[in-house]
Design an enzyme around this catalytic site. Structure first.
Site, PDB file in Angstrom:
ATOM      1  CG  ASP A 242      -2.029   0.995   1.180  1.00 19.10           C
ATOM      2  OD1 ASP A 242      -1.731   2.205   1.056  1.00 19.10           O
ATOM      3  OD2 ASP A 242      -3.200   0.605   1.267  1.00 19.10           O
TER       4      ASP A 242
ATOM      5  CG  ASN B   7     -12.483  -0.366   4.251  1.00 24.50           C
ATOM      6  OD1 ASN B   7     -12.791  -0.828   5.341  1.00 24.50           O
ATOM      7  ND2 ASN B   7     -11.356   0.309   4.054  1.00 24.50           N
TER       8      ASN B   7
ATOM      9  CD  GLN C 191     -14.945  -0.227  -2.233  1.00 22.33           C
ATOM     10  OE1 GLN C 191     -16.111  -0.386  -1.868  1.00 22.33           O
ATOM     11  NE2 GLN C 191     -14.421  -0.880  -3.248  1.00 22.33           N
TER      12      GLN C 191
ATOM     13  CG  HIS D  66      -8.803  -2.930  -1.968  1.00 21.55           C
ATOM     14  ND1 HIS D  66      -9.703  -2.180  -2.677  1.00 21.55           N
ATOM     15  CD2 HIS D  66      -8.559  -2.232  -0.830  1.00 21.55           C
ATOM     16  CE1 HIS D  66      -9.987  -1.078  -2.014  1.00 21.55           C
ATOM     17  NE2 HIS D  66      -9.319  -1.090  -0.882  1.00 21.55           N
TER      18      HIS D  66
ATOM     19  CG  HIS E 174      -6.778  -2.476   3.542  1.00 23.70           C
ATOM     20  ND1 HIS E 174      -5.981  -1.406   3.249  1.00 23.70           N
ATOM     21  CD2 HIS E 174      -7.998  -2.186   3.035  1.00 23.70           C
ATOM     22  CE1 HIS E 174      -6.693  -0.498   2.597  1.00 23.70           C
ATOM     23  NE2 HIS E 174      -7.926  -0.941   2.447  1.00 23.70           N
TER      24      HIS E 174
HETATM   25  P1  AMP Z   1      -9.707   1.621   0.655  1.00 25.88           P
HETATM   26  O1  AMP Z   1      -9.825   2.880   1.469  1.00 25.88           O
HETATM   27  O2  AMP Z   1     -10.109   0.395   1.421  1.00 25.88           O
HETATM   28  O3  AMP Z   1     -10.413   1.729  -0.676  1.00 25.88           O
HETATM   29  O4  AMP Z   1      -8.168   1.437   0.395  1.00 25.88           O
HETATM   30  C1  AMP Z   1      -7.511   1.943  -0.709  1.00 25.88           C
HETATM   31  C2  AMP Z   1      -6.041   1.830  -0.404  1.00 25.88           C
HETATM   32  O5  AMP Z   1      -5.331   1.852  -1.622  1.00 25.88           O
HETATM   33  C3  AMP Z   1      -5.465   2.956   0.445  1.00 25.88           C
HETATM   34  O6  AMP Z   1      -4.886   2.392   1.620  1.00 25.88           O
HETATM   35  C4  AMP Z   1      -4.446   3.624  -0.453  1.00 25.88           C
HETATM   36  O7  AMP Z   1      -3.295   4.038   0.253  1.00 25.88           O
HETATM   37  C5  AMP Z   1      -4.124   2.519  -1.434  1.00 25.88           C
HETATM   38  N1  AMP Z   1      -3.725   2.937  -2.770  1.00 25.88           N
HETATM   39  C6  AMP Z   1      -4.398   3.755  -3.619  1.00 25.88           C
HETATM   40  N2  AMP Z   1      -3.743   3.854  -4.795  1.00 25.88           N
HETATM   41  C7  AMP Z   1      -2.641   3.073  -4.694  1.00 25.88           C
HETATM   42  C8  AMP Z   1      -1.560   2.764  -5.571  1.00 25.88           C
HETATM   43  N3  AMP Z   1      -1.481   3.288  -6.796  1.00 25.88           N
HETATM   44  N4  AMP Z   1      -0.590   1.931  -5.126  1.00 25.88           N
HETATM   45  C9  AMP Z   1      -0.650   1.402  -3.869  1.00 25.88           C
HETATM   46  N5  AMP Z   1      -1.659   1.657  -3.005  1.00 25.88           N
HETATM   47  C10 AMP Z   1      -2.625   2.484  -3.405  1.00 25.88           C
END
Ligand code: AMP
Ligand code: ZN
Length: 136
Positions: free
Chosen positions: A32, A88, A95, A101, A103
């Site tokens: 992440d 999420n 989300q 995805h 975590h």
């Molecule tokens: P969510 O809030 O559950 O949708 O989580 C999205 C996650 O994706 C967050 O923790 C971001 O830091 C991560 N994220 C978004 N874009 C990228 C990316 N290009 N590479 C790695 N992590 C990402």
């Protein structure tokens, strides 16, 4: 199916290079970019699904087993003290990227993070009413 404008489709399928810590025919796991703790990883299915409800059951089943395997590796390799699995669905649930995805977050006694909620205090009657509502 891949979704054209979805960044996680592009990352999962190798169109955007990233730090891959695991890959098989169905998934890629990456680090992440905004980690809650060292080694915070995201497990991405290669086929697009907006959220858990859209994910095929077969992939949903594999996802938890795969997250378990990756979580064990992270804990062992990074010397973590615990592990959070967070998933999420929907904006209100936190989300931000609308491609399913999971975590996988190694936790350390010293990490100072809180991945928590404020507990409510419903009465026994309120809990029983909610239970009836769900089971109706
Ligand atoms: P969510 O809030 O559950 O949708 O989580 C999205 C996650 O994706 C967050 O923790 C971001 O830091 C991560 N994220 C978004 N874009 C990228 C990316 N290009 N590479 C790695 N992590 C990402
Ligand atoms: Zn996608």
């Amino acid at each position: 199916m891949k979704k054209d404008d979805c960044i996680f489709c592009k990352i999962a399928n190798g169109e955007i290079p990233t730090n891959t810590i695991y890959e098989d025919e169905d998934f890629r796991a990456i680090l992440d970019m905004g980690p809650a703790a060292k080694g915070h990883a995201l497990l991405l299915p290669k086929e697009h699904a907006d959220n858990l409800f859209e994910l095929p059951d077969e992939i949903a089943q594999k996802a938890l087993v795969t997250a378990k395997k990756i979580g064990k590796k992270l804990v062992d390799k990074l010397g973590a003290d615990g592990l959070n699995i967070v998933q999420n669905n929907g904006e209100i649930a936190g989300q931000t990227v609308m491609h399913f995805h999971i975590h996988i977050i190694p936790r350390y006694k010293s990490d100072g993070q809180k991945i928590n909620w404020v507990p409510g205090s419903p009465s026994a009657e309120e809990l029983a009413t909610i239970c009836k509502e769900i089971n109706a």
